[in-house]
Design a protein around this motif. Structure first.
Motif, PDB file in Angstrom:
ATOM      1  N   LEU A 179     -14.913  63.332  25.440  1.00 16.15           N
ATOM      2  CA  LEU A 179     -14.087  62.304  24.947  1.00 16.15           C
ATOM      3  C   LEU A 179     -14.796  61.989  23.349  1.00 16.15           C
ATOM      4  O   LEU A 179     -16.126  61.836  23.396  1.00 16.15           O
ATOM      5  CB  LEU A 179     -14.313  61.017  25.617  1.00 16.15           C
ATOM      6  CG  LEU A 179     -13.604  60.931  27.030  1.00 16.15           C
ATOM      7  CD1 LEU A 179     -13.817  59.603  27.509  1.00 16.15           C
ATOM      8  CD2 LEU A 179     -12.033  60.865  26.679  1.00 16.15           C
ATOM      9  N   GLU A 257     -10.856  62.062  32.074  1.00 20.70           N
ATOM     10  CA  GLU A 257      -9.489  61.858  31.943  1.00 20.70           C
ATOM     11  C   GLU A 257      -8.803  60.561  32.208  1.00 20.70           C
ATOM     12  O   GLU A 257      -7.919  60.030  31.540  1.00 20.70           O
ATOM     13  CB  GLU A 257      -8.792  62.933  32.976  1.00 20.70           C
ATOM     14  CG  GLU A 257      -9.128  64.497  32.772  1.00 20.70           C
ATOM     15  CD  GLU A 257      -9.036  65.246  33.763  1.00 20.70           C
ATOM     16  OE1 GLU A 257      -8.716  64.770  34.842  1.00 20.70           O
ATOM     17  OE2 GLU A 257      -9.107  66.483  33.944  1.00 20.70           O
ATOM     18  N   ALA A 260      -9.363  58.607  29.106  1.00 21.48           N
ATOM     19  CA  ALA A 260      -8.328  58.870  27.977  1.00 21.48           C
ATOM     20  C   ALA A 260      -7.109  58.258  28.161  1.00 21.48           C
ATOM     21  O   ALA A 260      -6.281  57.815  27.251  1.00 21.48           O
ATOM     22  CB  ALA A 260      -8.470  60.221  27.664  1.00 21.48           C
ATOM     23  N   LEU A 268      -9.172  63.292  24.443  1.00 18.92           N
ATOM     24  CA  LEU A 268      -9.992  64.397  25.468  1.00 18.92           C
ATOM     25  C   LEU A 268      -9.941  65.611  24.733  1.00 18.92           C
ATOM     26  O   LEU A 268      -9.019  66.222  24.502  1.00 18.92           O
ATOM     27  CB  LEU A 268      -8.967  64.355  26.754  1.00 18.92           C
ATOM     28  CG  LEU A 268      -9.755  64.795  27.926  1.00 18.92           C
ATOM     29  CD1 LEU A 268     -10.960  64.074  28.392  1.00 18.92           C
ATOM     30  CD2 LEU A 268      -8.540  64.986  29.144  1.00 18.92           C
TER      31      LEU A 268
END
Length: 312
Positions: A179, A257, A260, A268
């Motif tokens: 990230l 995930e 994000a 991501l």
């Protein structure tokens, strides 16, 4: 038989004293008066023909006989607990009990909400007590520390920290992704290996400072300028800490995930270096291996884990 000459309830007191040789603290733990504990200790000393606890300076310590008795007494107490808790079959919808579990913040934050939701729907009488894995991380054998000394029902931890003395099942396996802040131009349009090692990193840690996700942090920050790595015990702080910085966070894919998806200022990206996947294992006490309630709860954990980190 010699066991008939002793009140078996005294073994509960003996087990507590062997674990913590203080009549005052044991009295508080068992919710009885200190004179009663002293009287029971006298009976135990008479039965075993040994002082069991001996004065050393200002404190009591275990005698050699007591040290020898400790594992056998503890094993007997555990078998007695299993026997008295055993019930023919297990109906989760009607059951009333509490399970205790030690785990990392990742497991607590991403897996246990699913577990709690399922419990509320299917087993409203079952509750959870959650302890952080950090509390046991400094122990030489954290699984044994949590399951045996602290009496927890389950522990979820990286596979390298599990114990061969208790049953185990793989629970969560996930690759790593990165990230970054959307304004981090050094990671645009992609994060390459050169930038990965050049940029500072933010990593989740346990209380002893060790990295909480990647089983060995050498690949992540050994070459990535350790002095520029930000470490935090607070996993949920990472998405906010990335804003307006050049920091890189390398996290299990299901964590990265979701962060994000919830934070529009994050992007991501794929991890440019090979890393061993996250491998979290669930363990439970050996003497509960055939307990229907344990089997049910373990299967619930495994089922919920598939929802957040589906296995290929």
């Amino acid at each position: 038989m010699r066991y008939r000459s002793i009140d078996l309830n005294l073994l509960v007191v003996l087990d507590a004293l062997l674990d913590d040789p203080s009549a005052t603290r044991v009295a508080e733990r068992l919710n009885v008066g200190q004179p009663a504990i002293s009287a029971m200790l006298a009976k135990l000393r008479d039965h075993f023909g040994d002082p069991l606890l001996v004065q050393e300076g200002r404190k009591l310590v275990l005698s050699p006989v007591a040290i020898e008795l400790k594992p056998a007494v503890h094993a007997w107490i555990e078998r007695a607990r299993t026997l008295t808790a055993a019930k023919p079959g297990f109906d989760a919808a009607r059951a009333e009990r509490r399970f205790s579990i030690a785990c990392s913040e990742i497991v607590a934050g991403f897996l246990l909400p699913l577990v709690s939701s399922r419990l509320a729907r299917d087993a409203p009488g079952i509750s959870l007590e959650v302890r952080t894995f950090s509390a046991f991380r400094a122990a030489r054998t954290p699984a044994i520390e949590a399951l045996e000394r602290h009496g927890l029902d389950f522990v979820v931890l990286p596979s390298i920290f599990t114990s061969a003395e208790h049953p185990r099942r793989p629970l969560l396996t996930a690759a790593y992704r990165c990230l970054v802040w959307r304004g981090n131009h050094a990671a645009f349009p992609r994060l390459d290996e050169v930038a990965f090692y050049r940029l500072p990193h933010i990593v989740p840690t346990l209380l002893d400072g060790s990295v909480a996700t990647i089983e060995s942090d050498d690949a992540l920050i050994h070459r990535a300028q350790r002095e520029r790595a930000v470490r935090t015990e607070h996993l949920l702080a990472i998405p906010f800490a990335l804003a307006n910085t050049s920091l890189v966070a390398t996290l299990p894919s299901f964590v990265a995930e979701r962060f994000a998806a919830r934070q529009t200022h994050l992007r991501l990206v794929d991890c440019p270096i090979p890393l061993p996947p996250l491998s979290e294992v669930v363990q439970w006490r050996q003497n509960r291996e055939n307990d229907p309630a344990y089997v049910w709860f373990k299967d619930l954990l495994l089922d919920c884990a598939k929802e957040i980190a589906p296995q290929a």
